[in-house]
Design an enzyme around this catalytic site. Structure first.
Site, PDB file in Angstrom:
ATOM      1  N   HIS A 134      62.702  -5.544  23.235  1.00 19.03           N
ATOM      2  CA  HIS A 134      63.398  -6.792  23.202  1.00 19.03           C
ATOM      3  C   HIS A 134      64.925  -6.780  22.863  1.00 19.03           C
ATOM      4  O   HIS A 134      65.551  -7.491  22.435  1.00 19.03           O
ATOM      5  CB  HIS A 134      62.731  -7.792  22.418  1.00 19.03           C
ATOM      6  CG  HIS A 134      61.306  -7.982  22.411  1.00 19.03           C
ATOM      7  ND1 HIS A 134      60.647  -8.253  23.752  1.00 19.03           N
ATOM      8  CD2 HIS A 134      59.983  -7.588  21.534  1.00 19.03           C
ATOM      9  CE1 HIS A 134      59.557  -8.445  23.486  1.00 19.03           C
ATOM     10  NE2 HIS A 134      59.064  -8.031  22.298  1.00 19.03           N
ATOM     11  N   HIS A 153      56.573 -11.648  26.179  1.00 18.70           N
ATOM     12  CA  HIS A 153      55.426 -10.703  26.555  1.00 18.70           C
ATOM     13  C   HIS A 153      54.693 -10.866  27.519  1.00 18.70           C
ATOM     14  O   HIS A 153      53.829 -10.407  28.016  1.00 18.70           O
ATOM     15  CB  HIS A 153      54.712 -10.339  25.327  1.00 18.70           C
ATOM     16  CG  HIS A 153      55.160 -10.068  23.904  1.00 18.70           C
ATOM     17  ND1 HIS A 153      55.185 -11.186  23.075  1.00 18.70           N
ATOM     18  CD2 HIS A 153      55.805  -9.220  23.474  1.00 18.70           C
ATOM     19  CE1 HIS A 153      56.171 -10.875  21.893  1.00 18.70           C
ATOM     20  NE2 HIS A 153      56.459  -9.630  22.331  1.00 18.70           N
TER      21      HIS A 153
END
Length: 337
Positions: A62, A223
């Site tokens: 991320h 995700h």
């Protein structure tokens, strides 16, 4: 075929951390505690300041979340898991041990079950073995992930919540005051996104999930969690309109409000596209009588090479403005006076 640059697919996190610390050695260093397991990055001088320790973290992939916001005036440490996977309990504990200076620590991360379990175990160990008080604030800004706010995911709104807590700690707030600032920021932050491709996973050698070329999914998580609608990619204005409607309604944001805006790339969406999207965000807010205090546009909370973007609004008052504007200096975000 996966179009990424790495060596061994199972060494990507370790090699990324090694490269990150070398690249930003004036800001950060690896925590040398055995329990850290090579997965805790700390700010230079962490643990020496007379302040509450601010610890953020979560799975890799991320970036610049979470690593990029460790530095002077922002987070004191980041605990890093495998790709899209929570850190294990011992590194969470090690981070608290490394940065505590007698005033306690706060854990800040997105609301995901694995993170909650492992950070909680780290907090218990810090309390039992070192008498360190650790409090937790979960980020829950993703408006479409649940009708119950406490069950929602944390996505790009992480950035604002981390900033609020870190600024309050730097200003000398005690642990309860830092927790209160983080909760207040979280309560006033809302986010929704759109994905137009899957991220690719090095260990898999391909995409994490299937998505047809030319499709998008409104509301998808970072995700790959399900969103609210999948269909063909539409013009930017129409996509932004569809995202902004539930974001504005959820708090709700109303005429006369003042907001901080974040238009965030999920990894592969370029700045050109993001600014086209921000253009429409600004138009909508003006139409609604909502004033933009400041805006951020760029990659702040990504999902590796996922194509897509998210829109975050933080409702401001004088306290939130002060916290957002408080100086900090990190590799991926600097705020000057």
């Amino acid at each position: 075929m996966i179009k990424r640059l790495f060596n061994d697919a199972y060494d990507v996190v370790e090699e990324m951390l090694e490269g990150y610390v070398k690249a930003h050695a004036n800001y950060v260093e690896m925590c040398d505690l055995e329990e850290a397991q090579g997965r805790v990055v700390v700010a230079k001088g962490a643990g020496t300041k007379d302040k509450v320790g601010v610890i953020i973290g979560g799975g890799s992939g991320h970036e610049p979340l979470f690593l990029g916001y460790v530095g002077d005036g922002f987070a004191d440490a980041s605990v890093i898991g495998n790709i899209n996977t929570s850190p294990s309990p011992d590194p969470c504990y090690a981070a608290a041990k490394a940065v505590d200076n007698g005033k306690g620590c706060i854990y800040l991360y997105g609301n995901y079950a694995g993170d909650v379990m492992n950070f909680d175990m780290g907090a218990e160990k810090a309390d039992e073995e070192d008498d360190i008080r650790v409090e937790t604030v979960l980020v829950t800004d993703d408006v479409v992930s649940s009708e119950n706010i406490e069950d929602r995911r944390g996505i790009a709104g992480d950035f604002f919540v981390f900033k609020a807590a870190a600024a309050k700690a730097e200003m000398g707030g005690d642990l309860d005051e830092v927790v209160a600032a983080a909760k207040k920021c979280n309560d006033n932050t809302r986010t929704m996104g759109v994905a137009m491709s899957s991220a690719t996973l090095p260990s898999k050698g391909g995409p994490i999930f299937d998505m047809e070329d030319g499709d998008m999914e409104i509301g998808m998580g970072i995700h790959g969690e399900p969103g609210v609608r999948r269909g063909k990619i539409e013009p930017a204005d129409k996509v932004v309109d569809e995202i902004m409607e539930p974001v504005l309604a959820d708090l709700p944001f109303e005429s006369g409000d003042e907001v901080y805006v974040l238009v965030n790339s999920l990894g592969a969406t370029p700045l050109l596209d993001l600014h086209i999207c921000y253009r429409r965000v600004a138009q909508i807010l003006e139409e609604k009588g909502i004033k933009v205090y400041k805006a951020l546009v760029g990659p702040f909370a990504c999902s590796m090479d996922m194509a897509g973007m998210s829109i975050t609004l933080l409702k401001l008052d004088d306290e939130m403005k002060e916290l957002m504007d408080y100086p900090c200096n990190t590799p991926y975000f600097t705020q000057v006076k």
